[in-house]
Design a protein around this motif. Sequence first.
Motif: not given
Lengths: 334, 317, 293
Positions: A145-146, A149, A152, A164, A274, A276-277, A280-282, C137, C229-230, C245, C249, C252
């Motif tokens: 996720f980092w 970001l 992005q 993004v 990964g 899943v993360l 959520v990030t995008f 995870l 994070f979630l 983090l 977001q 950002l």
Amino acid sequence: MKTYILTRIGLSIPMILIILTIVFFVLRVLPGNPVLAMLGPKAPPSVVKAMEHQMGLDKPILVQYADYLKDIIHGNFGQSTVTGMPVLKELMQKFPATLELTIFAMIVAVFIGIFYGTLAAYKLGNPLDVSARIYSIFVYSFPVFWFGLMLQLIFGVWLHWLPVSGESSPFMTPDPMHTGLYVVDAIINGQWDVLKDSLEHLILPSITLGIVISSIFVRMVRANVVLTLSQQFVTAARARGAKEKSVLFRHALKNALPPILTIMGLEFALLLGGAVLTEVTFSWPGIGSYLVSRIHARDFTAIQGTIVFFAIFVAITSILVDVINAWINPRVRY
Amino acid sequence: MAVLSIKNLFIEYQIKSGAVKAVEDVSFDVEENESLGIVGESGCGKSTLGTAILRLLPQNAKITGEILLNGVNLLELDNESMRKIRGKDIAMIFQDPMTSLNPIMRVRDHFFELFKVHNPDIKKNEMIKIASEALESVGVDPKRLNNYPFEFSGGMRQRVMIALAIALKPKVLIADEPTTALDVVVQEQIMQVLKNLMKTKNMSIVLITHDMGIVAEMAERVAVMYAGNLVELGAIHKLYNKPMHPYTRMLLESIPNIKLDDMDLKFIPGSPPDLKNPPRGCKYYPRCPFTKDICKKNDPKTKKVDSRIVKCWIYGE
Amino acid sequence: MVKNSNQMMSARISSFLKDLLGDSSGIMAALGFVILIIFILMAIFAPLIAPYSPVQPSGNPLTAPNWHHLMGTDNMGYDVFSRFIFGSRMALIIAFIATLIAAGVGIPLGLIVGYFGGPLDRIITMIMDSVYTFPGLILAIAIAAVLGPGIINISLSIAVVYIPTYYRVIRSQVASAKNELYVESAYSIGAKTSTIIFKYILPNVLPSIIVVLSMNIADAIMTEAGLSFLGLGITPPTPDWGYDLANGQQFLISNDWWMAFFPGVAIILIVLGFSMFAEGLNEYFNPNIGEKR
């Protein structure tokens, strides 16, 4: 080959059953009452009782377990307590997005892994090899996720090159839908502007996930190709005048593929985590985002259904990997 | 005339703790249609020498000297020209047939690869024809072209390797311990195959082995190596009847012979020197029964003694 | 006698260190170890190092990095650098507890099952393999969703995922060590089962345990960061890198990058430390010709 595939499918059934059982007991037996969690601790007992009855939670646990298995076999994943829709239907709507992301991420990871890993093995001990080892250990420690970001920030916020979030811009979805995979549907429909838009949205998430996963692939491909490169048949191929490119890819890499594929299949689980993360990030509208949003909504039927769905997805992938392996490696096939 | 001519060849392996001198100042010729045996204990540099001729040594090997194929120095060729010589002008077969064939390629594809590398325009029919002939000449049914290596026994795989090596009619065939990994009966069959080939094909063979018996059966001339040095070279019966170098003599005495009354197995006391720090002087002196003072000080020069080559102080300055 | 064995011990340690540092794997392990020590010290002495309180506003919200706030401030005006330092506590505590639980269940189970074998072995191995192949995870997410937030709950969710890792490594090693000659001879002179397991087999599998442990802490930190994070981890405002983090977001897009950037760097460094340490040790304990050269 057909019997091989059938046996392989048969072997994965107990595996799925075990995961289903674990999921059931984790969600039902662990402390924490799903109904209370759903309704909040201040809900009146009569409402809780009624809800428990409606969800079948007042039956003996083994009866619940049997009902649960029966339902899953019949493709009934239950109704979402939030939307009231069948969970399986919701999952099937979200699945193509996840599939698209994982396929493209896998392409990125396999591409980097195969080329970087093979070349590193070929140039064992050289700067290229050292760089590959540093890459794999360094990128492995990137939280996906980092990294997402940061990409992005660079490509979206600073450079304004790429979107993004999301799977597409407004009004840029393929029409009509065939597979649910935007890229594929846009090609089928010949909607090139939609294709461009979908690819633009896909680039950052799939590169994020692909690069992070590639760290494992690079080191694994390298280690396996180092092994095959030291084999006699490689020297023998050179002694017949084979070109270096062919020695490296056709002889060394291709023989290293069965173990590589097996490990890649195992790492697919990591890729899904990964994913899943990354979703959520995008804000990628796949199963991962669905799962997380339903966790926050305390929708336990949906959570359970999603986990079961992932279990089946993993099992199918591992069958696929083995079948591809059998296709490459004649000794398995016969 | 010599097809292959090795002149003052030195080979060193660079390793972390220094350099290993694997081959030191070796020179010899291989004549046309001749079979030359190279014998010695394991680690004496004979395999390194064989592999060096095709320039297939690992990167950390440093080669100096000359390897002339029909007068062309192979060590001066660029990689691409060298590649075109491999398999076509000089071919090689290896010790372990179980691992010499690519396990996931059909036998057919091994042949096709060889043919296409040396002639990109070759037609499929023609490839099958040449491959079938090559297989027949080593006693393998051409139908087996479609099989995978794991469907063959060790002896059959070595036949396939030989067929691959001779398919393009090379001028020189390097056979590195071709029978060592096989059981005795199969060894004999493979020797027979190689002997037939020598009669029918126009080809020189360099046979690298530790087995004096096999050399006696196959080779016309023998080169004896010890600790990276060529200590004696001569025609087979002369060398066997009257070995000149003390090492050759011990080597011959250590062959078990059931016909002799003397049933005790002779062996050479001691072990070969550490090639990272070899002894000064002659490499063999620590094990040699005839050691003189000079042996410990200076390395003997290579001398010609009635059509033979020997490297020992016994035969004078 | 005592002196003698001491000498032997110190000689052994010095040759170990020499071997370790003379090689790239040794340098890697040493470097990883230094990073770990720094983070552990940081966690212990966090109140002394951090310039401000991590849960009290100490400046204007969303201030870019400057001399007063080395890593800037977040949307609440908290000092990002102080949260960076205090965040190591959560990461290490949860990773250690999770690893202890996972190892505490996985290792004995692997030892016993691997030693006795039989149908129980087949059943437990199958269960462990199923969990192992399932995305860790996602399993942790599911368990954390049921258990709710909190240090112990999060540690438990992570631990469940890693039990099979220990179980598999230990079981396979024990199963092969069982057939070693010295174990067979111990058995033949009538040694007790517990003696054989703890005196003969355990020391033998110890190197792999250390490597897996160290690797596992790295993974556990990563999983913890993912869960927070979630939004499934620690309740704010407790300093936690994963949560910070996620919080960063949303800022950002207005180019307030420092909120998301620095917690990520912390995760990378600490994971790098553990995995380099593990990697270096692994190459030291299991030298592989192809890998080393």
